[in-house]
Design an enzyme around this catalytic site. Structure first.
Site, PDB file in Angstrom:
ATOM      1  N   HIS A 106       0.809  -1.223   0.000  1.00 23.42           N
ATOM      2  CA  HIS A 106       0.000   0.000   0.000  1.00 23.42           C
ATOM      3  C   HIS A 106       0.844   1.275   0.000  1.00 23.42           C
ATOM      4  CE1 HIS A 106       0.781  -1.159   4.161  1.00 23.42           C
ATOM      5  NE2 HIS A 106       0.717   0.122   4.460  1.00 23.42           N
TER       6      HIS A 106
ATOM      7  N   CYS B  90       7.965  -0.527  -1.628  1.00 18.10           N
ATOM      8  CA  CYS B  90       7.241  -0.415  -0.359  1.00 18.10           C
ATOM      9  C   CYS B  90       7.663   0.899   0.276  1.00 18.10           C
ATOM     10  CB  CYS B  90       7.457  -1.630   0.554  1.00 18.10           C
ATOM     11  SG  CYS B  90       9.062  -1.778   1.356  1.00 18.10           S
TER      12      CYS B  90
ATOM     13  N   GLY C  62      11.392  -3.893   3.822  1.00 15.64           N
ATOM     14  CA  GLY C  62      10.603  -5.103   4.040  1.00 15.64           C
ATOM     15  C   GLY C  62      10.428  -5.937   2.782  1.00 15.64           C
TER      16      GLY C  62
ATOM     17  N   HIS D 188      27.945  -4.317 -10.022  1.00 18.24           N
ATOM     18  CA  HIS D 188      28.695  -5.176  -9.106  1.00 18.24           C
ATOM     19  C   HIS D 188      27.911  -6.361  -8.579  1.00 18.24           C
ATOM     20  CE1 HIS D 188      31.722  -1.761  -7.972  1.00 18.24           C
ATOM     21  NE2 HIS D 188      31.634  -1.957  -9.276  1.00 18.24           N
ATOM     22  N   ASN D 189      26.588  -6.231  -8.487  1.00 14.28           N
ATOM     23  CA  ASN D 189      25.790  -7.271  -7.837  1.00 14.28           C
ATOM     24  C   ASN D 189      24.822  -7.980  -8.775  1.00 14.28           C
ATOM     25  OD1 ASN D 189      25.754  -4.693  -5.598  1.00 14.28           O
ATOM     26  ND2 ASN D 189      26.852  -6.568  -5.093  1.00 14.28           N
TER      27      ASN D 189
ATOM     28  N   ARG E  44       8.163   5.984   0.012  1.00 14.72           N
ATOM     29  CA  ARG E  44       7.899   7.145   0.866  1.00 14.72           C
ATOM     30  C   ARG E  44       9.048   8.157   0.859  1.00 14.72           C
ATOM     31  NH1 ARG E  44       5.221   3.652   5.680  1.00 14.72           N
ATOM     32  NH2 ARG E  44       3.073   3.752   4.921  1.00 14.72           N
TER      33      ARG E  44
END
Length: 149
Positions: free
Chosen positions: A12, A68, A73, A101-102, A112
């Site tokens: 949400h 999120c 999370g 790199h990853n 937010r």
């Protein structure tokens, strides 16, 4: 980065930014699979993160974008899946490094904490940066904790 259908998921707190990202990707003619949520009503991010991670893991979508409130999370949940390398980016520089790199295959945005324009620049950097391989590949190979690769 070569893309196929792009997977996207949010909770949400990320819903408003996800709407912007969907419009952006569709305007660019990219195919997107939306794993939810579909409103700003309170919900649980793991429900949508697991669905996106399954899509990445079985090759239905590549890459993924997840959103999120903080990015934390949904990122934690995504990274429980062995074939997912999700990282939170709040700047274009972080977005580039997570690809270089990853070999991140899911871009996580903190809904937010960034605005639409920043998200667009981060997404562009993610899609236009390639994995360097080399010394980084051996590190990527050490990430999985199971025989599944």
């Amino acid at each position: 980065m070569e893309t196929k259908t792009i997977g996207i998921a949010c909770d949400h707190a990320g819903y408003q930014l996800k709407k912007f990202v969907l419009e952006l990707l569709e305007k660019r003619g990219l195919e997107v699979k939306d794993y939810g949520t579909y409103s700003d009503l309170s919900c649980d991010y793991p429900d949508f993160a697991h669905a996106l991670a399954d899509g990445i893991s079985n090759g239905d979508v590549y890459p993924g974008i997840a959103i999120c409130g903080s990015g934390a999370g949904i990122s934690m949940t995504l990274n429980k899946h062995q074939k997912v390398r999700a990282a939170v980016a709040w700047s274009p520089e972080i977005s580039a490094l997570m690809r270089q790199h990853n070999d991140a295959n899911v871009l996580v945005l903190p809904g937010r904490f960034i605005d639409n324009k920043t998200a667009e620049v981060i997404i562009d950097k993610f899609f236009n940066t390639t994995f360097e391989g080399g010394r980084h590949q051996k590190r990527i190979d050490k990430i999985p904790v199971s025989a599944e690769k």
